[in-house]
Motif scaffolding. Structure first.
Motif, PDB file in Angstrom:
ATOM      1  N   LEU A 159     -37.544 -33.255  74.677  1.00 26.37           N
ATOM      2  CA  LEU A 159     -37.082 -33.096  76.061  1.00 26.37           C
ATOM      3  C   LEU A 159     -35.731 -32.405  76.093  1.00 26.37           C
ATOM      4  N   ALA A 160     -34.827 -32.842  75.200  1.00 31.54           N
ATOM      5  CA  ALA A 160     -33.495 -32.242  75.187  1.00 31.54           C
ATOM      6  C   ALA A 160     -33.577 -30.762  74.831  1.00 31.54           C
ATOM      7  N   LEU A 161     -34.460 -30.424  73.893  1.00 31.70           N
ATOM      8  CA  LEU A 161     -34.641 -29.023  73.500  1.00 31.70           C
ATOM      9  C   LEU A 161     -35.056 -28.183  74.699  1.00 31.70           C
ATOM     10  N   ALA A 162     -36.045 -28.697  75.453  1.00 30.13           N
ATOM     11  CA  ALA A 162     -36.537 -27.938  76.601  1.00 30.13           C
ATOM     12  C   ALA A 162     -35.472 -27.831  77.675  1.00 30.13           C
ATOM     13  N   VAL A 163     -34.827 -28.968  77.981  1.00 30.04           N
ATOM     14  CA  VAL A 163     -33.907 -28.992  79.121  1.00 30.04           C
ATOM     15  C   VAL A 163     -32.625 -28.233  78.800  1.00 30.04           C
ATOM     16  N   ARG A 164     -32.217 -28.206  77.523  1.00 31.28           N
ATOM     17  CA  ARG A 164     -30.989 -27.506  77.162  1.00 31.28           C
ATOM     18  C   ARG A 164     -31.124 -26.014  77.482  1.00 31.28           C
ATOM     19  N   LEU A 165     -32.206 -25.416  76.980  1.00 31.44           N
ATOM     20  CA  LEU A 165     -32.401 -23.982  77.230  1.00 31.44           C
ATOM     21  C   LEU A 165     -32.547 -23.713  78.717  1.00 31.44           C
ATOM     22  N   PHE A 166     -33.362 -24.538  79.383  1.00 30.87           N
ATOM     23  CA  PHE A 166     -33.586 -24.357  80.819  1.00 30.87           C
ATOM     24  C   PHE A 166     -32.283 -24.480  81.595  1.00 30.87           C
ATOM     25  N   GLY A 167     -31.514 -25.531  81.317  1.00 29.52           N
ATOM     26  CA  GLY A 167     -30.278 -25.757  82.055  1.00 29.52           C
ATOM     27  C   GLY A 167     -29.288 -24.636  81.858  1.00 29.52           C
ATOM     28  N   ASN A 168     -29.162 -24.171  80.620  1.00 25.47           N
ATOM     29  CA  ASN A 168     -28.197 -23.106  80.366  1.00 25.47           C
ATOM     30  C   ASN A 168     -28.580 -21.821  81.071  1.00 25.47           C
ATOM     31  N   MET A 169     -29.854 -21.427  80.959  1.00 26.00           N
ATOM     32  CA  MET A 169     -30.271 -20.176  81.576  1.00 26.00           C
ATOM     33  C   MET A 169     -30.213 -20.272  83.093  1.00 26.00           C
ATOM     34  N   LEU A 170     -30.661 -21.415  83.615  1.00 21.92           N
ATOM     35  CA  LEU A 170     -30.668 -21.596  85.071  1.00 21.92           C
ATOM     36  C   LEU A 170     -29.246 -21.563  85.613  1.00 21.92           C
ATOM     37  N   SER A 171     -28.323 -22.267  84.932  1.00 18.65           N
ATOM     38  CA  SER A 171     -26.954 -22.285  85.461  1.00 18.65           C
ATOM     39  C   SER A 171     -26.345 -20.898  85.397  1.00 18.65           C
ATOM     40  N   GLY A 172     -26.678 -20.132  84.354  1.00 18.71           N
ATOM     41  CA  GLY A 172     -26.183 -18.763  84.296  1.00 18.71           C
ATOM     42  C   GLY A 172     -26.661 -17.944  85.476  1.00 18.71           C
ATOM     43  N   GLN A 173     -27.978 -18.036  85.760  1.00 17.14           N
ATOM     44  CA  GLN A 173     -28.539 -17.303  86.895  1.00 17.14           C
ATOM     45  C   GLN A 173     -27.895 -17.746  88.203  1.00 17.14           C
ATOM     46  N   LEU A 174     -27.736 -19.072  88.372  1.00 12.46           N
ATOM     47  CA  LEU A 174     -27.182 -19.595  89.617  1.00 12.46           C
ATOM     48  C   LEU A 174     -25.750 -19.123  89.821  1.00 12.46           C
TER      49      LEU A 174
ATOM     50  N   GLY B  29     -15.750 -34.361  74.041  1.00 12.19           N
ATOM     51  CA  GLY B  29     -16.378 -34.391  72.722  1.00 12.19           C
ATOM     52  C   GLY B  29     -16.441 -33.016  72.091  1.00 12.19           C
ATOM     53  N   GLU B  30     -16.835 -32.024  72.887  1.00  7.47           N
ATOM     54  CA  GLU B  30     -16.942 -30.677  72.329  1.00  7.47           C
ATOM     55  C   GLU B  30     -15.569 -30.131  71.973  1.00  7.47           C
ATOM     56  N   GLY B  31     -14.564 -30.476  72.769  1.00  6.88           N
ATOM     57  CA  GLY B  31     -13.217 -30.035  72.441  1.00  6.88           C
ATOM     58  C   GLY B  31     -12.756 -30.596  71.109  1.00  6.88           C
ATOM     59  N   ARG B  32     -13.031 -31.872  70.892  1.00  6.61           N
ATOM     60  CA  ARG B  32     -12.640 -32.487  69.615  1.00  6.61           C
ATOM     61  C   ARG B  32     -13.369 -31.822  68.457  1.00  6.61           C
ATOM     62  N   ALA B  33     -14.692 -31.624  68.654  1.00  4.59           N
ATOM     63  CA  ALA B  33     -15.477 -31.016  67.581  1.00  4.59           C
ATOM     64  C   ALA B  33     -14.954 -29.622  67.261  1.00  4.59           C
ATOM     65  N   LEU B  34     -14.620 -28.863  68.293  1.00  8.94           N
ATOM     66  CA  LEU B  34     -14.123 -27.503  68.098  1.00  8.94           C
ATOM     67  C   LEU B  34     -12.787 -27.521  67.371  1.00  8.94           C
ATOM     68  N   ALA B  35     -11.899 -28.461  67.767  1.00  9.44           N
ATOM     69  CA  ALA B  35     -10.597 -28.540  67.106  1.00  9.44           C
ATOM     70  C   ALA B  35     -10.758 -28.848  65.625  1.00  9.44           C
ATOM     71  N   ALA B  60     -24.579 -28.196  70.391  1.00 12.31           N
ATOM     72  CA  ALA B  60     -25.821 -28.220  71.171  1.00 12.31           C
ATOM     73  C   ALA B  60     -26.255 -29.650  71.441  1.00 12.31           C
ATOM     74  N   LEU B  61     -26.129 -30.496  70.420  1.00  8.10           N
ATOM     75  CA  LEU B  61     -26.553 -31.877  70.603  1.00  8.10           C
ATOM     76  C   LEU B  61     -25.642 -32.597  71.590  1.00  8.10           C
ATOM     77  N   VAL B  62     -24.323 -32.330  71.502  1.00 10.01           N
ATOM     78  CA  VAL B  62     -23.394 -32.976  72.432  1.00 10.01           C
ATOM     79  C   VAL B  62     -23.664 -32.482  73.852  1.00 10.01           C
ATOM     80  N   GLU B  63     -23.954 -31.181  73.920  1.00  8.95           N
ATOM     81  CA  GLU B  63     -24.110 -30.559  75.224  1.00  8.95           C
ATOM     82  C   GLU B  63     -25.290 -31.134  75.996  1.00  8.95           C
ATOM     83  N   SER B  64     -26.283 -31.637  75.274  1.00  7.52           N
ATOM     84  CA  SER B  64     -27.483 -32.098  75.973  1.00  7.52           C
ATOM     85  C   SER B  64     -27.155 -33.225  76.949  1.00  7.52           C
ATOM     86  N   THR B  65     -26.129 -34.029  76.644  1.00  6.88           N
ATOM     87  CA  THR B  65     -25.767 -35.086  77.598  1.00  6.88           C
ATOM     88  C   THR B  65     -25.284 -34.482  78.912  1.00  6.88           C
ATOM     89  N   GLY B  66     -24.457 -33.430  78.810  1.00  6.67           N
ATOM     90  CA  GLY B  66     -24.009 -32.763  80.027  1.00  6.67           C
ATOM     91  C   GLY B  66     -25.163 -32.144  80.792  1.00  6.67           C
TER      92      GLY B  66
END
Lengths: 226, 92
Positions: A159-174, B29-35, B60-66
């Motif tokens: 789910l995270a794999l699917a939503v990550r790509l979708f969210g990133n591309m969608l937010s870019g378009q928006l 979290g991403e800021g810490r990881a980047l630092a 990428a894994l951290v970002e999924s929460t956002g």
């Protein structure tokens, strides 16, 4: 406000609905297929290469080197699957700078389909590598109590794999769509360029995570031996 | 204040709060990881490939929460299940 390319319908007949996602997915597939086949018609093994062959060799070499570094084993078994994922996502994200084009990856259906491919690829590669018993044994590690959590983690990472790509591309378009209505001409171009970076990074991350998941499904018995 | 207004108001407010609060954690979290990755790069430039790749995977894994927060707020704004129900109920 058009949220995803699914909402743009070009042709409608009964229950069949040809929307932008479908059209642009086929467009991307056709682009990749035509370019790849036209270049690979006239491959040469000598040192004078055509420009196209040079490009393709560089891409294939880069992808297989990344796979080798991540999976710590020869890249050949994964190269077709992971390379196709990477190329499809990268091309469909990069083409977003073409006016009138909607990236199919900004639709949750496309990304779910790609993530489902990864979801099924993990057990297929795992069983191919270590047999059915060996693969399914890792669901009982470290204790059988962890069985439900291991199963949940399989689904949630897909789910995270699917939503990550979708969210990133969608937010870019928006973001680009909103900026065009607020400050036309210059600032959206900057965000488009940023969207190119995001798109390529997302393609890279999708492919890398696919390799990581597949490799972790294959290496379990090796880890026990160590 | 009827039900429809209540649903609309709470959906919009919650969507804003979701994005706002949900961006804090991943950003920290991403800021810490980047630092950490930058200091690792400064110490060991030879390992640049390895560090960068691991950094990207981790980010990428951290970002999924956002992104989960983004999805929740998008659902609240554009695909709210209660919205249609109350419109049907109100005959709107």
């Amino acid at each position: 406000m058009k949220l995803t390319p699914d909402q743009i319908s070009y042709w409608h007949w009964g229950s069949i609905d040809i929307n932008a996602t479908l059209v642009f997915t086929w467009l991307v597939m056709a682009t990749i297929a035509v370019v790849a086949s036209s270049i690979s018609r006239k491959l040469s093994s000598s040192t004078d290469l055509s420009d196209g062959q040079n490009l393709l060799e560089a891409i294939v070499e880069m992808v297989s080197q990344q796979i080798r570094e991540v999976a710590q084993q020869p890249a050949e078994p994964f190269l077709p699957f992971v390379g196709t994922l990477f190329l499809f996502i990268a091309v469909s994200n990069v083409l977003a700078i073409v006016p009138g084009y909607y990236p199919p990856t900004a639709s949750l259906y496309t990304t779910s389909a790609l993530a489902t491919c990864v979801f099924f690829a993990v057990p297929i590669y795992g069983i191919w590598q270590q047999g059915i018993g060996g693969y399914f044994k890792h669901y009982l590690e470290p204790t059988p109590l962890m069985l439900p959590f291991n199963i949940i983690s399989d689904f949630s990472r897909t789910l995270a794999l699917a939503v990550r790509l979708f969210g990133n591309m969608l937010s870019g378009q928006l973001i680009v769509g909103l900026l065009i209505s607020l400050t036309p001409l210059f600032f959206p171009i900057v965000m488009q360029a940023f969207g190119l970076l995001t798109g390529l990074i997302q393609a890279y991350i999708f492919a890398i995570l696919a390799i990581v998941y597949i490799a972790s499904g294959m290496e379990i018995s090796d880890r026990e031996e160590r | 204040m009827d039900n429809l207004t209540l649903v609309a108001m709470s959906s919009i407010v919650t969507a804003g709060l979701t994005i706002g609060i949900g961006a804090i954690g991943p950003a920290l979290g991403e800021g810490r990881a980047l630092a950490q990755a930058l200091s690792a790069l400064a110490q060991q430039p030879d390992e640049a490939n390895n560090i960068t790749r691991t950094l990207f995977v981790g980010l990428a894994l951290v970002e999924s929460t956002g992104i989960y927060c983004l999805v929740i707020s998008l659902i609240l704004l554009f695909a709210n299940p209660y919205w249609n129900y109350f419109i049907k109920l109100g005959g709107g």
